[in-house]
Design an enzyme around this catalytic site. Sequence first.
Site, short mmCIF file in Angstrom:
data_model
loop_
_atom_site.label_atom_id
_atom_site.label_comp_id
_atom_site.label_asym_id
_atom_site.label_seq_id
_atom_site.Cartn_x
_atom_site.Cartn_y
_atom_site.Cartn_z
N SER A 1 13.04 -14.48 3.30
CA SER A 1 12.20 -13.34 3.69
C SER A 1 11.21 -13.08 2.57
CB SER A 1 13.06 -12.09 3.90
OG SER A 1 12.24 -10.93 3.91
N TYR B 1 19.48 -6.48 1.11
CA TYR B 1 18.77 -7.49 1.89
C TYR B 1 17.90 -8.37 0.98
CZ TYR B 1 15.81 -9.52 5.54
OH TYR B 1 15.14 -10.39 6.37
N1 NAP Z 1 11.99 -10.35 12.10
C1 NAP Z 1 11.49 -10.25 10.88
O1 NAP Z 1 10.51 -9.51 10.66
C2 NAP Z 1 12.06 -11.07 9.75
C3 NAP Z 1 11.34 -11.07 8.53
C4 NAP Z 1 11.85 -11.84 7.47
C5 NAP Z 1 13.02 -12.56 7.62
N2 NAP Z 1 13.69 -12.51 8.82
C6 NAP Z 1 14.93 -13.27 8.91
O2 NAP Z 1 14.88 -14.12 10.03
C7 NAP Z 1 16.20 -14.29 10.55
C8 NAP Z 1 16.19 -13.95 12.03
O3 NAP Z 1 15.75 -12.61 12.17
P1 NAP Z 1 15.41 -11.96 13.59
O4 NAP Z 1 14.33 -11.00 13.34
O5 NAP Z 1 15.27 -13.01 14.61
O6 NAP Z 1 16.77 -11.13 13.81
P2 NAP Z 1 17.52 -10.71 15.19
O7 NAP Z 1 16.55 -10.65 16.29
O8 NAP Z 1 18.29 -9.48 14.82
O9 NAP Z 1 18.54 -11.94 15.42
C9 NAP Z 1 19.50 -12.20 14.44
C10 NAP Z 1 20.40 -13.31 14.91
O10 NAP Z 1 21.41 -13.50 13.90
C11 NAP Z 1 22.69 -13.50 14.52
N3 NAP Z 1 23.75 -13.02 13.65
C12 NAP Z 1 23.87 -11.82 13.04
N4 NAP Z 1 25.05 -11.73 12.40
C13 NAP Z 1 25.70 -12.91 12.64
C14 NAP Z 1 26.98 -13.43 12.29
N5 NAP Z 1 27.87 -12.71 11.57
N6 NAP Z 1 27.32 -14.67 12.71
C15 NAP Z 1 26.45 -15.41 13.45
N7 NAP Z 1 25.24 -14.98 13.81
C16 NAP Z 1 24.87 -13.73 13.41
C17 NAP Z 1 22.50 -12.59 15.73
O11 NAP Z 1 23.46 -12.85 16.74
P3 NAP Z 1 24.84 -12.05 16.97
O12 NAP Z 1 24.59 -10.62 16.58
O13 NAP Z 1 25.08 -12.27 18.41
O14 NAP Z 1 25.85 -12.73 16.09
C18 NAP Z 1 21.12 -12.98 16.20
O15 NAP Z 1 21.17 -14.10 17.04
C19 NAP Z 1 17.11 -13.40 9.72
O16 NAP Z 1 17.72 -14.15 8.70
C20 NAP Z 1 16.15 -12.40 9.12
O17 NAP Z 1 16.61 -11.84 7.91
C21 NAP Z 1 13.24 -11.79 9.88
#
Ligand code: NAP
Length: 253
Positions: A145, A158
């Site tokens: 991130s 985070y």
């Molecule tokens: N969106 C942003 O703006 C952003 C910015 C920077 C970085 N990121 C990073 O990108 C990645 C994806 O983010 P996103 O925005 O797509 O988040 P999201 O929409 O909340 O999706 C997160 C995914 O991670 C899974 N997850 C969470 N806890 C888990 C566990 N204990 N075991 C297995 N899977 C787990 C969730 O599935 P379940 O809950 O079903 O397990 C879900 O499929 C993350 O690492 C996040 O930190 C996102």
Amino acid sequence: MTGKESLDGKVAIVTGAGRGLGRSMALALARAGARVAVAARTAAELDAFVEETERAGGKAFACPTDITDEDSVERMVRAVTGRFGRVDILVNNSGIVASTPLVDQPAEEWDRVIATNLRGTYLATRAVGRHLLAQGSGKVVNIASNFALQGVAGHAAYSASKAGVIAFTRSMAIEWAPHGVQVNAIAPGYFATPLNAGLRADANTLAKVVRAIPARRMGEPDELRPWLLLLTGRASDFMTGEVIVIDGGQSVR
Ligand SMILES: NC(=O)c1ccc[n+]([C@@H]2O[C@H](COP(=O)([O-])OP(=O)(O)OC[C@H]3O[C@@H](n4cnc5c(N)ncnc54)[C@H](OP(=O)(O)O)[C@@H]3O)[C@@H](O)[C@H]2O)c1
């Protein structure tokens, strides 16, 4: 299914692929020809991905997994190699966020963020790595991130977890470079996903966030796809330990 660079014959695991960025990246890999195993805790979302991918002619496999749990992660990799016979690509994308001022943050919340974002990355990389080292090739892409690169109030856990992911990426790149395995990271800024649905639902908060992004908008999940395909394809065979920041200029302002 075809992409710019074909991943025909390759097997990929994408964690956290039930929704958001993981789902979008898993679709990109399937469209490029990879057989894709999707892992997360919510089985229904994984099943929906498999159905959509197979309807479009791709091959996918649902692997309900808790990325914080060692046995669950080991089972995931056994299931994938049992089903597809190999594994070539790991995208460590599972992640959670917590925004709590530090003095109010329960240790349990701190531990959950580190366990999901950092320990989960370690567990999956270790389990998949045994296969990659044995075959002498493979690609690991860690989703960090831009919060790892700048101070963000209320996000110490985070940010620390994601800075850890970057340090982990660099160390593993060095450790595995002699074995033909490349380990790189993508550091996204704000992308519109379920992770930040709450933030986007509040017009004032959204306006404040967007003002801080030089591009004056959030990213769309499909904007990560070309970079993921670069880091999972032959184009990155001589590239390892790198962090590609995709954040509309936020971290260089
Ligand atoms: N969106 C942003 O703006 C952003 C910015 C920077 C970085 N990121 C990073 O990108 C990645 C994806 O983010 P996103 O925005 O797509 O988040 P999201 O929409 O909340 O999706 C997160 C995914 O991670 C899974 N997850 C969470 N806890 C888990 C566990 N204990 N075991 C297995 N899977 C787990 C969730 O599935 P379940 O809950 O079903 O397990 C879900 O499929 C993350 O690492 C996040 O930190 C996102």
